[in-house]
Design a protein around this motif. Structure first.
Motif, PDB file in Angstrom:
ATOM      1  N   LEU A   1      10.269  -6.562  10.610  1.00 34.39           N
ATOM      2  CA  LEU A   1       9.499  -6.064   9.354  1.00 34.39           C
ATOM      3  C   LEU A   1      10.228  -4.816   9.125  1.00 34.39           C
ATOM      4  CD1 LEU A   1       6.839  -6.277   7.576  1.00 34.39           C
ATOM      5  CD2 LEU A   1       5.983  -4.650   9.471  1.00 34.39           C
ATOM      6  N   ASN A   2      10.979  -4.726   7.942  1.00 36.22           N
ATOM      7  CA  ASN A   2      11.404  -3.518   7.436  1.00 36.22           C
ATOM      8  C   ASN A   2      10.687  -2.771   6.665  1.00 36.22           C
ATOM      9  OD1 ASN A   2      11.154  -4.506   4.820  1.00 36.22           O
ATOM     10  ND2 ASN A   2      13.183  -5.586   4.523  1.00 36.22           N
ATOM     11  N   SER A   3      11.148  -1.446   6.097  1.00 39.20           N
ATOM     12  CA  SER A   3      10.297  -0.484   5.702  1.00 39.20           C
ATOM     13  C   SER A   3       9.713  -0.943   4.249  1.00 39.20           C
ATOM     14  CB  SER A   3      10.983   0.806   5.603  1.00 39.20           C
ATOM     15  OG  SER A   3      12.237   0.900   4.895  1.00 39.20           O
ATOM     16  N   ARG A   4      10.134  -1.877   3.793  1.00 36.79           N
ATOM     17  CA  ARG A   4       9.539  -2.267   2.391  1.00 36.79           C
ATOM     18  C   ARG A   4       8.406  -3.129   2.753  1.00 36.79           C
ATOM     19  NH1 ARG A   4      15.052  -3.486   1.673  1.00 36.79           N
ATOM     20  NH2 ARG A   4      16.136  -2.108  -0.086  1.00 36.79           N
ATOM     21  N   GLY A   5       8.356  -3.381   3.966  1.00 35.10           N
ATOM     22  CA  GLY A   5       6.830  -4.466   4.407  1.00 35.10           C
ATOM     23  C   GLY A   5       7.316  -5.852   4.460  1.00 35.10           C
ATOM     24  N   THR A   6       8.369  -6.188   4.287  1.00 38.29           N
ATOM     25  CA  THR A   6       9.148  -7.610   4.243  1.00 38.29           C
ATOM     26  C   THR A   6       9.584  -8.051   5.516  1.00 38.29           C
ATOM     27  OG1 THR A   6       9.834  -7.476   1.963  1.00 38.29           O
ATOM     28  CG2 THR A   6      10.711  -9.225   3.186  1.00 38.29           C
ATOM     29  N   ALA A   7       8.871  -9.131   5.819  1.00 39.50           N
ATOM     30  CA  ALA A   7       9.185  -9.759   7.370  1.00 39.50           C
ATOM     31  C   ALA A   7      10.203 -11.021   7.116  1.00 39.50           C
ATOM     32  CB  ALA A   7       8.160 -10.412   8.078  1.00 39.50           C
TER      33      ALA A   7
END
Length: 343
Positions: free
Chosen positions: A172-178
């Motif tokens: 899960l990156n800091s953009r909220g994309t998994a």
């Protein structure tokens, strides 16, 4: 055939005696054989040393040795069962000792060190904590430092590195994309309290950096990792800029520029005395500004571009709205951290 212990010289005998008393103090009851095995000497040498210790002490005010001025042991236990039990200590109890508060502070620090993944010798740390507990002037306060799952994650990655296999995990990156990642692990590094995996990402087909606390369902695979000795060297620095980075202008006091050293700010408009100056940062995405602004609230202002200002403003407004909707005022703002990872 058991080897005969080597003869001890005068200095070795003194070292043995000086080491024996603390050892006996750490063991309420210990056999002569166990002491001999620990120090690598004969049982006869241990018995002679115990007899010598029992005749040692510190003279009193009369310059004479009275009963309370000498070490003492349980003689019946020593002579009948070959066990050593100290019953009276001389001078050692009068040495400087940690207070209960000092010992508690040191134990808390040791617990924190024990919780760090890179400290594998936890038995030695536990032994030291036990010694601090026994040697303080009072019972230290009961403390506990919580552990994280980072040590488990690191052990899985380290095993994969040794085996030369790939690891898989959901990230899960800091953009909220998994996304599901398959990575050839190369190195584990830490910055402050955060741990990072560096390796070749097969999804991006490039070297990438991942925060361990953003991983889930981590597992080692049986797929051999590719060799990256020539084609894709690992950068010396943990975070590398790229041509896709975005430039953001911020405003802050010139004295605060040092707080942004990790971001590599470039001053562009120094302010007059007592006024704010402007600097430029390069970030992988505007979401990365959330942590910066939250950590330096009232110090850093995002000036441009407009989408960067809007991203930070929307995030702050969403957090404030959660408090407005919670009558108890107990809502918690989610920390969408910009960690600098190049995922």
């Amino acid at each position: 055939m058991t080897a005969k212990p080597a003869a001890l010289g005068a200095s070795d005998k003194l070292t043995f005696l000086l080491s024996l008393v603390p050892f006996l103090m750490d063991h309420d009851r210990v056999s002569v054989t166990a002491v001999a095995d620990h120090f690598g000497v004969s049982p006869e040498r241990v018995r002679d040393a115990v007899n010598l210790i029992a005749m040692s002490g510190v003279p009193g005010e009369t310059r004479q040795y009275l009963h309370g001025d000498l070490f003492d042991i349980q003689w019946d236990e020593f002579e009948a069962n070959d066990n050593i039990v100290l019953t009276h200590l001389v001078a050692i109890d009068d040495s400087p000792r940690f207070s209960a508060r000092e010992a508690a502070a040191l134990i808390a620090g040791l617990q924190y060190l024990s919780a760090l993944p890179e400290n594998g010798d936890r038995d030695a740390i536990a032994t030291l904590m036990a010694k601090l507990t026994r040697s303080s002037t009072g019972a230290p306060s009961q403390l506990a430092v919580s552990r994280t799952d980072a040590d488990v994650t690191i052990s899985v990655i380290q095993a994969a590195v040794r085996a030369g296999t790939q690891v898989e995990f959901d990230y899960l990156n800091s953009r909220g994309t998994a996304e599901h990642r398959c990575v050839d692990p190369l190195r584990i590094e830490s910055v402050d309290n955060a741990w990072y995996l560096r390796g070749w990402c097969h999804l991006r087909e490039a070297m990438r950096t991942f925060r361990l606390d953003r991983m889930s369902d981590l597992r080692s695979t049986d797929v051999p990792a590719d060799s990256h000795d020539d084609g894709a060297p690992l950068p010396d620095t943990l975070f590398e800029g790229s041509a896709d980075d975005l430039t953001v202008t911020i405003e802050l006091p010139e004295a605060a520029l040092g707080l942004l050293a990790d971001y590599g700010p470039v001053p562009v408009a120094p302010g007059a005395a007592g006024q704010h100056s402007r600097a430029q940062l390069r970030v992988s995405h505007f979401h990365g500004l959330k942590r910066l602004v939250a950590g330096l609230a009232g110090v850093v202002t995002v000036v441009d571009p407009g989408p960067a200002r809007q991203t930070v403003a929307d995030w702050a407004a969403a957090g404030a709205a959660r408090y407005d909707n919670d009558p108890a005022g107990g809502a918690r703002i989610d920390d969408d951290r910009a960690d600098g990872t190049s995922a």
